[in-house]
Scaffold this motif. Structure first.
Motif, PDB file in Angstrom:
ATOM      1  N   UNK A 280       0.723  -1.087   0.007  1.00  0.00           N
ATOM      2  CA  UNK A 280       0.081   0.014  -0.012  1.00  0.00           C
ATOM      3  C   UNK A 280       0.937   1.273   0.008  1.00  0.00           C
ATOM      4  N   UNK A 281       0.349   2.207  -0.632  1.00  0.00           N
ATOM      5  CA  UNK A 281       1.003   3.646  -0.418  1.00  0.00           C
ATOM      6  C   UNK A 281       0.031   4.582   0.403  1.00  0.00           C
ATOM      7  N   UNK A 282       0.507   4.899   1.779  1.00  0.00           N
ATOM      8  CA  UNK A 282       1.635   4.237   2.241  1.00  0.00           C
ATOM      9  C   UNK A 282       1.521   2.930   2.841  1.00  0.00           C
ATOM     10  N   UNK A 283       2.631   2.079   3.007  1.00  0.00           N
ATOM     11  CA  UNK A 283       2.482   0.932   3.263  1.00  0.00           C
ATOM     12  C   UNK A 283       1.844   0.733   4.868  1.00  0.00           C
TER      13      UNK A 283
END
Lengths: 342, 342
Positions: free
Chosen positions: B285-288
């Motif tokens: 994911x962005x952000x993880x």
DNA sequence: TTGTATGCGTTATCAT
DNA sequence: ATGATAACGCATACAA
């Protein structure tokens, strides 16, 4: 009234209802006429005793089977799990029960072990989820005497095992055409492992490229997981000529997207990324993932339908295709002007 | 050599080996001594004929069962699918085969239909995946005569069905403490449906908040899907006092993250978001995604282990807990200075 | 329409 | 150590 934890059988029902064994059997199967009076008595006894027919005994004597085995490499990954769900749903509706046999690897030992344990149970037929090499091998190991159908990731050779399949070559073709139409000079492909040559997503991708006269870049091979997508995409991120990437599944796509973004390449401004499957997370991705939706649940339902038809009609059914649809979202766009003019 | 598609039975083996029925049976079961000479002959005949024991006939006469049924609300969602995988793996290793019965809803009809069809097959025992209301009800509908164990989302009352369970209250507690330690004045909770009061992730979250003397905001109820997370989080995005959100699972978390980001609230700068499960996509994911990892496969293995122990020892096994672990990644951070001073 | 008898493939019991 | 035979729970061919 039995002393032990005695499971009531058809005899107990007969005794309680004051009729013979066969009458009970007839009432239960419903295939022969029984007078209303006796039928009522039997039904009352059944309810009172909580009688449940013993499927093992039934299939032993009648040869009629009510369970189908599903062979699959795994049950976690989205495509497999969703297909299984579709199979189970259809099977349950048709009065069948499903036995799941996961086949650990293509190792002949693993395969024959799985096949043997499953086949020792009375099976009406078997379904193999053939999305990978393991599936292909399992199919080959199943005896020809058993009705077997496949849920395939791509069309199989004709005359083969009846199968429902994903028209994923069409999906790859459509996605690639779409990307090309956006103005990309070519499209790269990050692929999941192939089960068959000249088929599948990669084949459609290639076809679209050739038709458009675009160069066909070498396929970048990955596995199925997000990390695999991330790792495999690393070697692409530094090449500015890459502006569009078609990925073999959504997990690869998000891995690749992260790899590009970590390298300062924006999605979709610098690179367009397209996935495959449309897993639930795809539309929530940032940017929302453009992807080729494949309805695995439907695939599962159809696959079972094939088996059911075979069992009912007594002859092999015709193959059935499920068509993917391109879902355009935010991760794809025209190549940026600077690159186009570069 | 049989004219028909005759499936070889123990009689055929006996004939070919020139021994009696019982000798063949003994060789196959291995529980009685047989001379090496006869054993060899039998084994040769078995191999030649491709004989496979008929499990239905075996269980009919011996009462020994080799199949376990798994009842589950669904087979697609990550937690269910992974648990199933663990169960199947352990079952296969122990020589059992698994029958999957999905229970569509908590409607008594759906439940009894599923239970009846599954129980009509010879079962050694049953496992219910009790992550939801449907599981709770199914558990109640299973006859006490059958060994039943559960794979539970949270600890059940003592003296109840033996179960392996996720210590998710501990996970909720740890995640909340972590968020608090970052400097957030409180933590909001976007919850999946609860199966039991006073347990689960929400309970741990509440406990941590109370211990820290933080206010306990009302729980925002969602379902399980990313869209549900997105929709349910909408009402929170405009409230600037919300700086930390603990979500009931990863799918909710990504839905919520998108909702916040679409409203111009950055993650983690403006809001910290923490998920639950650590699904494969979480780290990409962005952000993880910071999340509480739960090992469902292990849960499944343990659950089957419970059943196996019960079957072998003849008495109910002790419950087994699997502990979640907090995985800190990029979606959580200290609240931004401007908010802290506001 | 209803009941009786036979057998499905296997294990268990009883002899030998 | 090995073989003959009776069950297991049920469906069905046959008799009534």
């Amino acid at each position: 009234m039995s002393l032990d934890h005695h499971v009531p059988g058809i005899v107990d029902v007969a005794a309680k209802a004051g009729v013979s064994l066969s009458t009970v059997s007839r009432v239960l199967s419903g295939r022969t006429r029984v007078s209303d009076a006796l039928r009522a008595k039997v039904e009352a006894a059944v309810a009172e005793l909580g009688y449940r027919p013993n499927a093992a005994a039934q299939s032993l004597v009648s040869g009629r089977r009510s369970t189908v085995a599903v062979f699959a490499r795994n049950t976690i990954r989205y495509g497999y799990a969703a297909t299984l769900q579709g199979i189970e749903e259809a099977a349950r509706a048709a009065g069948y029960v499903v036995l799941i046999a996961v086949v650990e690897s293509a190792d002949p030992d693993d395969i024959s072990r799985a096949v043997n344990t499953a086949l020792s149970h009375p099976l009406a037929g078997a379904i193999v989820i053939e999305f990978d090499k393991v599936g292909v091998e399992t199919l080959a190991a199943l005896p020809p005497s058993l009705p077997v159908v496949a849920a395939a990731g791509a069309r199989r050779a004709a005359g083969d095992t009846p199968h429902a399949f994903l028209e994923d070559a069409a999906g790859g073709y459509e996605a690639t055409r779409y990307l090309l139409s956006l103005g990309h000079s070519t499209v790269h492909h990050l692929a999941i492992p192939a089960t068959r040559p000249r088929s599948g997503r990669a084949w459609g991708w290639r076809k679209a490229l050739l038709e458009a006269g675009a160069t066909v870049p070498p396929i970048v091979q990955a596995s199925y997981s997000p990390t695999s997508g991330y790792d495999s995409a690393q070697k692409l991120t530094s090449d500015p000529s890459i502006t569009a990437l078609l990925c073999g599944n959504d997990e690869l796509a998000i891995g690749a997207a992260r790899a590009f973004q970590e390298n300062g390449r924006r999605v979709p401004e610098d690179v367009s990324i397209v996935g495959f499957d449309d897993q639930p997370f795809a539309r929530m991705w940032m940017p929302a993932l453009t992807t080729v939706r494949q309805d695995f649940v439907d695939l599962g339902r159809r696959t079972f339908g094939l088996l059911e038809e075979w069992l009912a009609q007594g002859r092999r059914p015709a193959d059935s295709a499920v068509t993917p649809t391109l879902i355009v979202r935010e991760s794809s766009a025209a190549p940026s002007q600077e690159r186009a003019t570069a």
